[in-house]
Design a protein around this motif. Structure first.
Motif: not given
Length: 316
Positions: A76-91
Protein backbone atom coordinates in the motif's frame (compact mmCIF):
# COMPACT_ATOMS: atom_id res chain seq x y z
CA UNK A 1 -19.39 26.01 -7.33
CA UNK A 2 -16.46 23.77 -8.30
CA UNK A 3 -17.75 20.78 -10.31
CA UNK A 4 -14.32 19.21 -10.90
CA UNK A 5 -14.48 15.48 -10.12
CA UNK A 6 -12.53 14.34 -7.10
CA UNK A 7 -9.41 12.30 -7.74
CA UNK A 8 -8.97 8.90 -6.15
CA UNK A 9 -5.80 6.80 -6.08
CA UNK A 10 -7.02 3.20 -6.35
CA UNK A 11 -4.45 0.98 -4.63
CA UNK A 12 -4.39 -2.81 -5.01
CA UNK A 13 -1.75 -5.16 -3.59
CA UNK A 14 -1.39 -8.39 -5.54
CA UNK A 15 0.20 -11.73 -4.69
CA UNK A 16 -0.62 -14.55 -7.11
CA UNK A 17 -3.87 -12.74 -7.89
CA UNK A 18 -4.05 -13.27 -11.66
CA UNK A 19 -7.39 -15.12 -11.63
CA UNK A 20 -9.05 -12.39 -9.52
CA UNK A 21 -7.95 -9.36 -11.49
CA UNK A 22 -10.29 -9.45 -14.52
CA UNK A 23 -13.45 -9.14 -12.39
CA UNK A 24 -11.90 -6.58 -10.06
CA UNK A 25 -10.74 -4.32 -12.88
CA UNK A 26 -14.05 -4.70 -14.73
CA UNK A 27 -15.85 -3.43 -11.61
CA UNK A 28 -13.75 -0.29 -11.28
CA UNK A 29 -15.30 1.97 -13.98
CA UNK A 30 -18.91 1.57 -12.72
CA UNK A 31 -17.78 1.59 -9.10
CA UNK A 32 -15.87 4.84 -9.65
CA UNK A 33 -18.40 6.48 -11.95
CA UNK A 34 -18.20 10.28 -11.78
CA UNK A 35 -14.75 10.16 -10.17
CA UNK A 36 -11.29 10.76 -11.64
CA UNK A 37 -9.14 7.80 -10.71
CA UNK A 38 -5.81 6.13 -11.30
CA UNK A 39 -5.10 2.45 -10.63
CA UNK A 40 -1.80 1.69 -8.91
CA UNK A 41 -0.96 -1.98 -8.32
CA UNK A 42 1.86 -3.12 -6.04
CA UNK A 43 2.85 -6.70 -6.81
CA UNK A 44 4.54 -8.72 -4.07
CA UNK A 45 6.65 -10.94 -6.36
CA UNK A 46 3.74 -13.02 -7.67
CA UNK A 47 4.69 -16.36 -9.18
CA UNK A 48 1.77 -16.18 -11.61
CA UNK A 49 1.15 -13.53 -14.29
CA UNK A 50 -0.51 -10.94 -12.04
CA UNK A 51 1.69 -8.15 -13.41
CA UNK A 52 1.01 -9.12 -17.02
CA UNK A 53 -2.73 -9.34 -16.35
CA UNK A 54 -2.83 -5.80 -14.96
CA UNK A 55 -0.93 -4.45 -17.94
CA UNK A 56 -3.23 -6.22 -20.42
CA UNK A 57 -6.48 -5.32 -18.67
CA UNK A 58 -5.60 -1.73 -17.69
CA UNK A 59 -2.68 -0.49 -19.81
CA UNK A 60 -2.60 2.93 -18.13
CA UNK A 61 -2.29 1.44 -14.63
CA UNK A 62 0.89 2.07 -12.67
CA UNK A 63 2.52 -1.22 -11.64
CA UNK A 64 5.02 -1.26 -8.78
CA UNK A 65 7.00 -4.50 -8.73
CA UNK A 66 8.11 -4.95 -5.12
CA UNK A 67 10.68 -7.65 -5.95
CA UNK A 68 9.74 -9.65 -2.85
CA UNK A 69 6.72 -10.55 -0.78
CA UNK A 70 6.89 -7.38 1.30
CA UNK A 71 3.43 -7.60 2.86
CA UNK A 72 0.15 -5.73 2.56
CA UNK A 73 1.15 -2.50 4.32
CA UNK A 74 4.41 -2.19 2.40
CA UNK A 75 2.54 -2.68 -0.88
CA UNK A 76 0.00 0.00 0.00
CA UNK A 77 2.71 2.46 0.96
CA UNK A 78 4.72 1.82 -2.21
CA UNK A 79 1.64 2.26 -4.39
CA UNK A 80 0.58 5.52 -2.73
CA UNK A 81 4.14 6.83 -3.12
CA UNK A 82 3.72 6.44 -6.91
CA UNK A 83 0.33 8.18 -7.03
CA UNK A 84 -0.07 11.73 -8.22
CA UNK A 85 -2.27 14.26 -6.48
CA UNK A 86 -5.31 12.67 -4.87
CA UNK A 87 -8.28 13.64 -2.73
CA UNK A 88 -8.57 10.12 -1.33
CA UNK A 89 -6.92 6.70 -1.42
CA UNK A 90 -9.09 3.65 -2.11
CA UNK A 91 -7.46 0.48 -0.80
CA UNK A 92 -8.88 -2.69 -2.37
CA UNK A 93 -8.14 -6.38 -2.06
CA UNK A 94 -7.94 -8.18 -5.44
CA UNK A 95 -11.03 -10.22 -4.49
CA UNK A 96 -13.26 -7.15 -4.10
CA UNK A 97 -15.91 -6.21 -6.66
CA UNK A 98 -17.32 -2.67 -6.49
CA UNK A 99 -20.99 -2.02 -7.17
CA UNK A 100 -21.99 0.96 -9.36
CA UNK A 101 -21.57 4.33 -7.66
CA UNK A 102 -19.91 2.85 -4.59
CA UNK A 103 -16.97 5.24 -4.40
CA UNK A 104 -18.93 8.40 -5.13
CA UNK A 105 -21.14 7.55 -2.15
CA UNK A 106 -18.10 6.88 0.03
CA UNK A 107 -16.61 10.23 -0.96
CA UNK A 108 -19.77 11.98 0.27
CA UNK A 109 -19.51 10.14 3.59
CA UNK A 110 -15.85 11.09 3.83
CA UNK A 111 -16.90 14.75 3.90
CA UNK A 112 -18.73 14.25 7.21
CA UNK A 113 -16.93 16.33 9.82
CA UNK A 114 -14.38 14.35 11.80
CA UNK A 115 -14.26 11.47 9.30
CA UNK A 116 -10.97 10.16 7.95
CA UNK A 117 -11.97 6.72 6.66
CA UNK A 118 -15.15 5.57 4.90
CA UNK A 119 -16.14 1.93 4.41
CA UNK A 120 -19.05 0.29 2.56
CA UNK A 121 -21.39 -2.55 3.36
CA UNK A 122 -19.79 -5.77 2.14
CA UNK A 123 -21.41 -9.01 1.06
CA UNK A 124 -19.71 -12.28 0.25
CA UNK A 125 -19.89 -14.17 -3.03
CA UNK A 126 -23.21 -15.73 -1.97
CA UNK A 127 -24.79 -12.38 -1.17
CA UNK A 128 -24.53 -12.78 2.61
CA UNK A 129 -23.68 -9.82 4.82
CA UNK A 130 -20.08 -9.70 6.04
CA UNK A 131 -19.61 -8.35 9.56
CA UNK A 132 -16.93 -5.77 8.76
CA UNK A 133 -17.22 -3.29 11.62
CA UNK A 134 -14.96 -3.78 14.62
CA UNK A 135 -14.58 -2.45 18.15
CA UNK A 136 -11.20 -1.69 19.65
CA UNK A 137 -9.49 -4.85 20.95
CA UNK A 138 -9.68 -5.36 24.72
CA UNK A 139 -9.06 -8.10 27.27
CA UNK A 140 -12.76 -8.35 28.05
CA UNK A 141 -13.63 -8.73 24.36
CA UNK A 142 -11.14 -11.54 23.87
CA UNK A 143 -12.61 -13.29 26.91
CA UNK A 144 -16.12 -12.73 25.57
CA UNK A 145 -15.07 -14.30 22.29
CA UNK A 146 -13.46 -17.23 24.15
CA UNK A 147 -16.50 -17.94 26.32
CA UNK A 148 -19.35 -17.11 23.96
CA UNK A 149 -17.94 -17.27 20.44
CA UNK A 150 -17.31 -14.28 18.19
CA UNK A 151 -20.82 -14.06 16.71
CA UNK A 152 -22.71 -14.22 19.99
CA UNK A 153 -20.26 -11.99 21.90
CA UNK A 154 -20.27 -9.46 19.07
CA UNK A 155 -23.92 -8.60 19.76
CA UNK A 156 -22.77 -6.91 22.98
CA UNK A 157 -20.43 -3.90 22.70
CA UNK A 158 -18.60 -4.73 25.93
CA UNK A 159 -17.99 -8.38 25.03
CA UNK A 160 -17.22 -8.63 21.32
CA UNK A 161 -14.72 -7.02 18.96
CA UNK A 162 -16.65 -7.91 15.81
CA UNK A 163 -19.97 -6.09 15.41
CA UNK A 164 -22.39 -8.93 14.65
CA UNK A 165 -25.77 -7.34 15.35
CA UNK A 166 -27.12 -7.08 11.80
CA UNK A 167 -29.36 -4.15 12.71
CA UNK A 168 -26.15 -2.14 13.14
CA UNK A 169 -25.52 -2.51 9.42
CA UNK A 170 -28.74 -0.80 8.32
CA UNK A 171 -27.66 2.81 8.91
CA UNK A 172 -24.57 4.99 8.76
CA UNK A 173 -22.47 4.86 11.91
CA UNK A 174 -18.95 5.17 13.33
CA UNK A 175 -16.82 2.11 14.07
CA UNK A 176 -13.50 1.90 15.88
CA UNK A 177 -12.08 0.21 12.78
CA UNK A 178 -13.21 -1.98 9.89
CA UNK A 179 -11.72 -4.86 7.94
CA UNK A 180 -9.25 -3.56 5.39
CA UNK A 181 -10.38 -5.03 2.08
CA UNK A 182 -12.32 -1.94 0.94
CA UNK A 183 -11.26 1.30 2.60
CA UNK A 184 -11.46 4.91 1.38
CA UNK A 185 -9.00 7.20 3.18
CA UNK A 186 -9.08 10.98 2.84
CA UNK A 187 -5.91 12.78 1.76
CA UNK A 188 -6.02 14.68 5.06
CA UNK A 189 -6.11 11.44 7.02
CA UNK A 190 -3.28 9.90 5.00
CA UNK A 191 -1.10 12.98 5.41
CA UNK A 192 -1.80 13.37 9.14
CA UNK A 193 -1.56 9.72 10.18
CA UNK A 194 1.28 8.72 7.90
CA UNK A 195 2.02 5.47 6.14
CA UNK A 196 0.70 2.05 7.17
CA UNK A 197 2.96 0.22 9.63
CA UNK A 198 5.04 -2.21 7.56
CA UNK A 199 6.11 -4.22 10.62
CA UNK A 200 2.70 -5.90 10.37
CA UNK A 201 3.36 -8.16 7.39
CA UNK A 202 -0.31 -9.14 7.19
CA UNK A 203 -3.22 -8.55 9.60
CA UNK A 204 -3.56 -5.78 12.21
CA UNK A 205 -2.12 -3.18 9.84
CA UNK A 206 -5.60 -1.82 9.09
CA UNK A 207 -6.46 -1.94 12.81
CA UNK A 208 -3.33 0.04 13.65
CA UNK A 209 -3.99 2.66 10.97
CA UNK A 210 -7.65 3.18 11.91
CA UNK A 211 -6.91 3.38 15.64
CA UNK A 212 -4.15 5.91 15.01
CA UNK A 213 -6.65 7.92 12.97
CA UNK A 214 -9.16 7.65 15.81
CA UNK A 215 -6.51 8.88 18.25
CA UNK A 216 -6.10 11.93 16.00
CA UNK A 217 -9.86 12.59 15.94
CA UNK A 218 -10.51 11.09 12.50
CA UNK A 219 -13.25 8.45 12.62
CA UNK A 220 -13.94 5.37 10.53
CA UNK A 221 -17.48 5.77 9.18
CA UNK A 222 -19.58 2.91 7.77
CA UNK A 223 -22.41 3.43 5.30
CA UNK A 224 -24.81 0.82 3.87
CA UNK A 225 -25.53 3.17 0.95
CA UNK A 226 -22.23 2.10 -0.63
CA UNK A 227 -21.79 -1.61 -1.28
CA UNK A 228 -19.19 -4.01 -2.59
CA UNK A 229 -18.62 -7.76 -2.79
CA UNK A 230 -15.67 -9.37 -1.02
CA UNK A 231 -14.99 -12.97 -1.92
CA UNK A 232 -12.82 -13.21 1.24
CA UNK A 233 -9.52 -14.90 2.01
CA UNK A 234 -8.57 -17.98 3.97
CA UNK A 235 -7.35 -16.71 7.37
CA UNK A 236 -10.17 -18.62 9.10
CA UNK A 237 -9.17 -21.97 7.60
CA UNK A 238 -5.39 -21.65 7.23
CA UNK A 239 -3.58 -22.47 10.49
CA UNK A 240 -0.48 -20.52 9.39
CA UNK A 241 -2.43 -17.37 8.58
CA UNK A 242 -4.59 -17.68 11.70
CA UNK A 243 -1.40 -17.89 13.77
CA UNK A 244 -0.05 -14.76 12.11
CA UNK A 245 -3.33 -12.94 12.76
CA UNK A 246 -3.26 -13.98 16.43
CA UNK A 247 0.37 -12.99 17.02
CA UNK A 248 -0.17 -9.61 15.41
CA UNK A 249 -3.10 -8.96 17.73
CA UNK A 250 -0.75 -9.41 20.68
CA UNK A 251 1.87 -7.15 19.12
CA UNK A 252 -0.58 -4.37 18.34
CA UNK A 253 -2.26 -4.44 21.74
CA UNK A 254 1.12 -4.44 23.50
CA UNK A 255 2.18 -1.33 21.62
CA UNK A 256 -0.91 0.58 22.69
CA UNK A 257 -1.08 -0.47 26.36
CA UNK A 258 1.13 -0.97 29.39
CA UNK A 259 2.93 -4.20 30.16
CA UNK A 260 0.34 -5.46 32.66
CA UNK A 261 -2.55 -5.02 30.26
CA UNK A 262 -0.47 -6.54 27.47
CA UNK A 263 0.14 -9.63 29.59
CA UNK A 264 -3.57 -9.90 30.41
CA UNK A 265 -4.45 -9.65 26.71
CA UNK A 266 -1.92 -12.37 25.87
CA UNK A 267 -3.33 -14.62 28.61
CA UNK A 268 -6.86 -14.11 27.31
CA UNK A 269 -5.77 -15.11 23.81
CA UNK A 270 -3.98 -18.20 25.18
CA UNK A 271 -7.24 -19.15 26.91
CA UNK A 272 -9.26 -18.60 23.74
CA UNK A 273 -6.95 -20.45 21.38
CA UNK A 274 -6.10 -23.16 23.91
CA UNK A 275 -9.74 -23.98 24.58
CA UNK A 276 -10.37 -24.29 20.84
CA UNK A 277 -7.23 -26.37 20.38
CA UNK A 278 -8.61 -28.86 22.92
CA UNK A 279 -11.68 -29.15 20.70
CA UNK A 280 -9.45 -30.17 17.81
CA UNK A 281 -9.33 -26.92 15.82
CA UNK A 282 -6.08 -27.02 13.82
CA UNK A 283 -5.63 -23.22 13.45
CA UNK A 284 -5.92 -22.80 17.23
CA UNK A 285 -3.47 -25.63 17.90
CA UNK A 286 -0.77 -23.86 15.91
CA UNK A 287 -1.69 -20.44 17.31
CA UNK A 288 -1.49 -21.71 20.90
CA UNK A 289 1.97 -23.19 20.31
CA UNK A 290 3.14 -19.87 18.90
CA UNK A 291 1.61 -17.81 21.73
CA UNK A 292 3.47 -19.74 24.44
CA UNK A 293 6.82 -19.60 22.63
CA UNK A 294 8.66 -16.37 23.63
CA UNK A 295 10.70 -16.25 20.42
CA UNK A 296 7.51 -16.14 18.32
CA UNK A 297 6.20 -13.19 20.31
CA UNK A 298 9.45 -11.27 19.87
CA UNK A 299 9.84 -11.72 16.13
CA UNK A 300 8.18 -9.61 13.45
CA UNK A 301 6.34 -12.28 11.41
CA UNK A 302 6.85 -12.30 7.66
CA UNK A 303 6.48 -14.62 4.67
CA UNK A 304 9.15 -17.01 5.94
CA UNK A 305 7.32 -17.61 9.22
CA UNK A 306 4.03 -18.18 7.39
CA UNK A 307 5.68 -20.74 5.10
CA UNK A 308 7.35 -22.41 8.08
CA UNK A 309 4.05 -22.73 9.93
CA UNK A 310 2.32 -24.05 6.82
CA UNK A 311 5.04 -26.68 6.42
CA UNK A 312 4.60 -27.76 10.04
CA UNK A 313 0.89 -28.27 9.51
CA UNK A 314 1.58 -30.27 6.38
CA UNK A 315 3.99 -32.45 8.34
CA UNK A 316 7.04 -31.62 6.25
Amino acid sequence: MDSTPETVAVVVVTYNSERLLPDLIASLPPGLEGVDWQLIVADNASKDDSVGAVRRLKPDAIVVEMGRNAGYAAGINAAVAKAGRFDAVLVLNPDVRLTPGCVRTLLKVLKTEGTGIAVPLLKDGDGELIHTMRREPSVRRVLGDALMGAVRAGRYPALGEMVTDESMYTAERVADWAEGSTVLISAECWNRIGAWDESFFLYSEETDFALRAKDAGLATRFTPEAQAVHLEGDSKVSPALWTLLTLNKVRLYGRRHNRALGAAFWAALVLREGSRAVLGKEPSKLATKALVKPSRLREAPGPDTVQRDAARVAGR
